[in-house]
Design a protein around this motif. Structure first.
Motif, PDB file in Angstrom:
ATOM      1  N   LEU A 131       0.815  -1.205   0.000  1.00  0.00           N
ATOM      2  CA  LEU A 131       0.000   0.000   0.000  1.00  0.00           C
ATOM      3  C   LEU A 131       0.854   1.262   0.000  1.00  0.00           C
ATOM      4  CD1 LEU A 131      -3.061   0.714   0.174  1.00  0.00           C
ATOM      5  CD2 LEU A 131      -2.722   0.961   2.643  1.00  0.00           C
ATOM      6  N   TYR A 132       0.532   2.149  -0.929  1.00  0.00           N
ATOM      7  CA  TYR A 132       1.114   3.495  -0.933  1.00  0.00           C
ATOM      8  C   TYR A 132       0.066   4.461  -0.404  1.00  0.00           C
ATOM      9  CZ  TYR A 132       2.096   8.172  -2.739  1.00  0.00           C
ATOM     10  OH  TYR A 132       2.278   9.529  -2.849  1.00  0.00           O
ATOM     11  N   ASN A 133       0.447   5.272   0.567  1.00  0.00           N
ATOM     12  CA  ASN A 133      -0.428   6.318   1.086  1.00  0.00           C
ATOM     13  C   ASN A 133       0.273   7.662   0.970  1.00  0.00           C
ATOM     14  OD1 ASN A 133      -2.933   5.113   2.200  1.00  0.00           O
ATOM     15  ND2 ASN A 133      -1.496   3.935   3.432  1.00  0.00           N
ATOM     16  N   ASP A 134      -0.505   8.689   0.701  1.00  0.00           N
ATOM     17  CA  ASP A 134       0.079  10.020   0.703  1.00  0.00           C
ATOM     18  C   ASP A 134       0.273  10.487   2.151  1.00  0.00           C
ATOM     19  OD1 ASP A 134      -2.431  10.745   1.611  1.00  0.00           O
ATOM     20  OD2 ASP A 134      -3.062  11.657  -0.272  1.00  0.00           O
ATOM     21  N   GLN A 135       0.585  11.752   2.338  1.00  0.00           N
ATOM     22  CA  GLN A 135       0.905  12.270   3.658  1.00  0.00           C
ATOM     23  C   GLN A 135      -0.314  12.779   4.430  1.00  0.00           C
ATOM     24  OE1 GLN A 135       4.242  12.054   4.948  1.00  0.00           O
ATOM     25  NE2 GLN A 135       4.050  10.645   3.222  1.00  0.00           N
ATOM     26  N   VAL A 151      -2.165   4.676  11.660  1.00  0.00           N
ATOM     27  CA  VAL A 151      -0.861   4.485  11.020  1.00  0.00           C
ATOM     28  C   VAL A 151      -0.385   5.852  10.541  1.00  0.00           C
ATOM     29  CG1 VAL A 151       0.404   3.326   9.179  1.00  0.00           C
ATOM     30  CG2 VAL A 151      -1.513   2.160  10.318  1.00  0.00           C
ATOM     31  N   LYS A 152       0.651   6.365  11.171  1.00  0.00           N
ATOM     32  CA  LYS A 152       1.127   7.699  10.849  1.00  0.00           C
ATOM     33  C   LYS A 152       1.775   7.714   9.460  1.00  0.00           C
ATOM     34  CE  LYS A 152       2.099   8.763  15.696  1.00  0.00           C
ATOM     35  NZ  LYS A 152       3.143   9.139  16.680  1.00  0.00           N
ATOM     36  N   PRO A 153       1.551   8.759   8.689  1.00  0.00           N
ATOM     37  CA  PRO A 153       2.206   8.870   7.380  1.00  0.00           C
ATOM     38  C   PRO A 153       3.719   8.822   7.511  1.00  0.00           C
ATOM     39  CG  PRO A 153       0.461  10.507   7.608  1.00  0.00           C
ATOM     40  CD  PRO A 153       0.650   9.897   8.965  1.00  0.00           C
ATOM     41  N   LEU A 154       4.355   8.114   6.611  1.00  0.00           N
ATOM     42  CA  LEU A 154       5.812   8.002   6.594  1.00  0.00           C
ATOM     43  C   LEU A 154       6.262   8.143   5.152  1.00  0.00           C
ATOM     44  CD1 LEU A 154       8.464   7.446   8.135  1.00  0.00           C
ATOM     45  CD2 LEU A 154       8.089   5.005   7.717  1.00  0.00           C
ATOM     46  N   ALA A 155       6.903   9.232   4.840  1.00  0.00           N
ATOM     47  CA  ALA A 155       7.294   9.540   3.467  1.00  0.00           C
ATOM     48  C   ALA A 155       8.146   8.427   2.867  1.00  0.00           C
ATOM     49  CB  ALA A 155       8.045  10.870   3.430  1.00  0.00           C
ATOM     50  N   SER A 156       7.889   8.135   1.596  1.00  0.00           N
ATOM     51  CA  SER A 156       8.677   7.170   0.800  1.00  0.00           C
ATOM     52  C   SER A 156       8.628   5.748   1.351  1.00  0.00           C
ATOM     53  CB  SER A 156      10.132   7.637   0.699  1.00  0.00           C
ATOM     54  OG  SER A 156      10.218   8.921   0.114  1.00  0.00           O
ATOM     55  N   SER A 157       7.597   5.413   2.088  1.00  0.00           N
ATOM     56  CA  SER A 157       7.464   4.062   2.618  1.00  0.00           C
ATOM     57  C   SER A 157       6.285   3.355   1.969  1.00  0.00           C
ATOM     58  CB  SER A 157       7.256   4.097   4.142  1.00  0.00           C
ATOM     59  OG  SER A 157       5.978   4.608   4.463  1.00  0.00           O
ATOM     60  N   PHE A 158       6.264   2.029   2.103  1.00  0.00           N
ATOM     61  CA  PHE A 158       5.120   1.223   1.704  1.00  0.00           C
ATOM     62  C   PHE A 158       4.631   0.447   2.920  1.00  0.00           C
ATOM     63  CE2 PHE A 158       7.427   1.250  -2.493  1.00  0.00           C
ATOM     64  CZ  PHE A 158       6.510   2.059  -3.144  1.00  0.00           C
ATOM     65  N   THR A 159       3.331   0.189   2.963  1.00  0.00           N
ATOM     66  CA  THR A 159       2.764  -0.635   4.017  1.00  0.00           C
ATOM     67  C   THR A 159       2.396  -1.989   3.430  1.00  0.00           C
ATOM     68  OG1 THR A 159       1.846   1.315   5.133  1.00  0.00           O
ATOM     69  CG2 THR A 159       0.956  -0.829   5.766  1.00  0.00           C
ATOM     70  N   VAL A 160       2.895  -3.048   4.040  1.00  0.00           N
ATOM     71  CA  VAL A 160       2.602  -4.416   3.600  1.00  0.00           C
ATOM     72  C   VAL A 160       1.554  -4.990   4.548  1.00  0.00           C
ATOM     73  CG1 VAL A 160       3.522  -6.716   3.166  1.00  0.00           C
ATOM     74  CG2 VAL A 160       4.928  -4.689   2.693  1.00  0.00           C
ATOM     75  N   ILE A 161       0.439  -5.450   3.984  1.00  0.00           N
ATOM     76  CA  ILE A 161      -0.685  -5.945   4.785  1.00  0.00           C
ATOM     77  C   ILE A 161      -0.959  -7.403   4.444  1.00  0.00           C
ATOM     78  CG2 ILE A 161      -3.125  -5.637   5.334  1.00  0.00           C
ATOM     79  CD1 ILE A 161      -2.848  -2.705   4.571  1.00  0.00           C
ATOM     80  N   ILE A 162      -1.061  -8.241   5.468  1.00  0.00           N
ATOM     81  CA  ILE A 162      -1.405  -9.644   5.288  1.00  0.00           C
ATOM     82  C   ILE A 162      -2.929  -9.787   5.283  1.00  0.00           C
ATOM     83  CG2 ILE A 162      -1.145 -11.978   6.213  1.00  0.00           C
ATOM     84  CD1 ILE A 162       1.471 -10.586   5.300  1.00  0.00           C
ATOM     85  N   ALA A 163      -3.459 -10.565   4.336  1.00  0.00           N
ATOM     86  CA  ALA A 163      -4.911 -10.740   4.224  1.00  0.00           C
ATOM     87  C   ALA A 163      -5.317 -12.173   4.572  1.00  0.00           C
ATOM     88  CB  ALA A 163      -5.379 -10.372   2.821  1.00  0.00           C
ATOM     89  N   ASP A 164      -6.619 -12.416   4.561  1.00  0.00           N
ATOM     90  CA  ASP A 164      -7.159 -13.673   5.077  1.00  0.00           C
ATOM     91  C   ASP A 164      -6.672 -14.918   4.345  1.00  0.00           C
ATOM     92  OD1 ASP A 164      -8.566 -12.644   7.171  1.00  0.00           O
ATOM     93  OD2 ASP A 164     -10.476 -12.531   6.121  1.00  0.00           O
ATOM     94  N   ALA A 165      -6.564 -14.860   3.030  1.00  0.00           N
ATOM     95  CA  ALA A 165      -6.181 -16.058   2.292  1.00  0.00           C
ATOM     96  C   ALA A 165      -4.768 -16.516   2.643  1.00  0.00           C
ATOM     97  CB  ALA A 165      -6.306 -15.819   0.796  1.00  0.00           C
ATOM     98  N   LEU A 166      -3.870 -15.575   2.893  1.00  0.00           N
ATOM     99  CA  LEU A 166      -2.519 -15.953   3.303  1.00  0.00           C
ATOM    100  C   LEU A 166      -2.524 -16.485   4.734  1.00  0.00           C
ATOM    101  CD1 LEU A 166       0.436 -16.168   2.680  1.00  0.00           C
ATOM    102  CD2 LEU A 166       0.732 -13.789   3.378  1.00  0.00           C
TER     103      LEU A 166
END
Length: 241
Positions: A131-135, A151-166
């Motif tokens: 996931l990419y989020n803006d600021q 989840v506080k904005p963090l410049a130039s970062s990506f958020t990796v999220i685990i979902a149900d199927a995994l």
């Protein structure tokens, strides 16, 4: 206050042999994050800031199009344009995963009949989301202790999220985190998700090495397309237990 782990993945950009302490440290950090949080943020991933800026810009151009133009791509439930659906706040545009070909050009032509060479996004419904989020902020997650945190904005970062199927494939070794958007500000908020999924026709089966006396088999083998259909319809998932 709860805060997602931040993991430096620069080690993956180097040629490291198995057993290297830097690689082992990274693996341990990811393992702990997916087990305890179901998500983490990555920095030093190697994606250039210029590319992130370009993706952000062209995405905003897309949503700034007139409503009658965006509605040319209405094709629910899993792709296309939608507004005010129960799963999100605001507007959503899901682009099917297609190779760089005439298919994607035809999809973009719905919005820009004269062409737009900068439009190049694709998304999948998947079991891992990058996931990419803006600021602007607004993303919230629920901890195992049933507490919501921002989840506080963090410049130039990506958020990796685990979902149900995994979570199911890992025999519940991975935690699937519940998340939402809670935003009441006036500035536009942009979020872009890249999804990885199992192939629809393939059987999802828990690896034998993840089954032992402390971790008995939790789910029977299933086709991923059946799982997706049940999720979309809101049907009970008891058939997978």
């Amino acid at each position: 206050m709860a805060e997602l782990p931040i993991i430096d993945v620069s080690a993956l950009r180097s040629e490291l042999e198995e057993g290297n302490p830097d690689l082992q440290k990274l693996c341990n950090q990811v393992k702990e994050a997916v087990q305890q949080w179901g998500a983490f943020r990555v920095v030093n991933h190697g994606v250039e800031q210029e590319l992130l800026n370009a993706v952000d810009s062209v995405s905003r151009d897309l949503f700034n199009l007139p409503p009658q133009v965006k509605e040319r791509a209405v094709n629910l439930p899993l792709d296309g344009y939608s507004k005010g659906i129960s799963l999100s706040i605001g507007e959503v545009m899901c682009i099917p995963a297609v190779p760089p070909s005439d298919s994607l050009q035809q999809y973009a032509h719905k919005f820009w009949p004269e062409g737009n060479s900068e439009f190049w996004e694709h998304k999948d419904l998947g079991v891992i989301t990058i996931l990419y989020n803006d600021q602007v902020g607004g993303l919230q997650m629920r901890t195992k202790q049933d507490e919501w945190f921002s989840v506080k904005p963090l410049a130039s970062s990506f958020t990796v999220i685990i979902a149900d199927a995994l979570k199911m494939w890992s025999n519940d070794r991975c935690w699937s985190v519940e998340h939402r958007v809670a935003y009441e500000g006036k500035n536009p908020r942009l979020s872009i998700g890249f999804f990885w999924k199992f192939l629809k026709e393939k059987e999802v089966c828990i690896p034998e090495e993840l089954i032992d006396e402390h971790h008995p088999r939790r789910y029977r083998p299933f086709l991923f397309k059946d799982y997706v259909n049940h999720q979309v319809k809101g049907d009970p998932l008891d058939i997978f237990l």
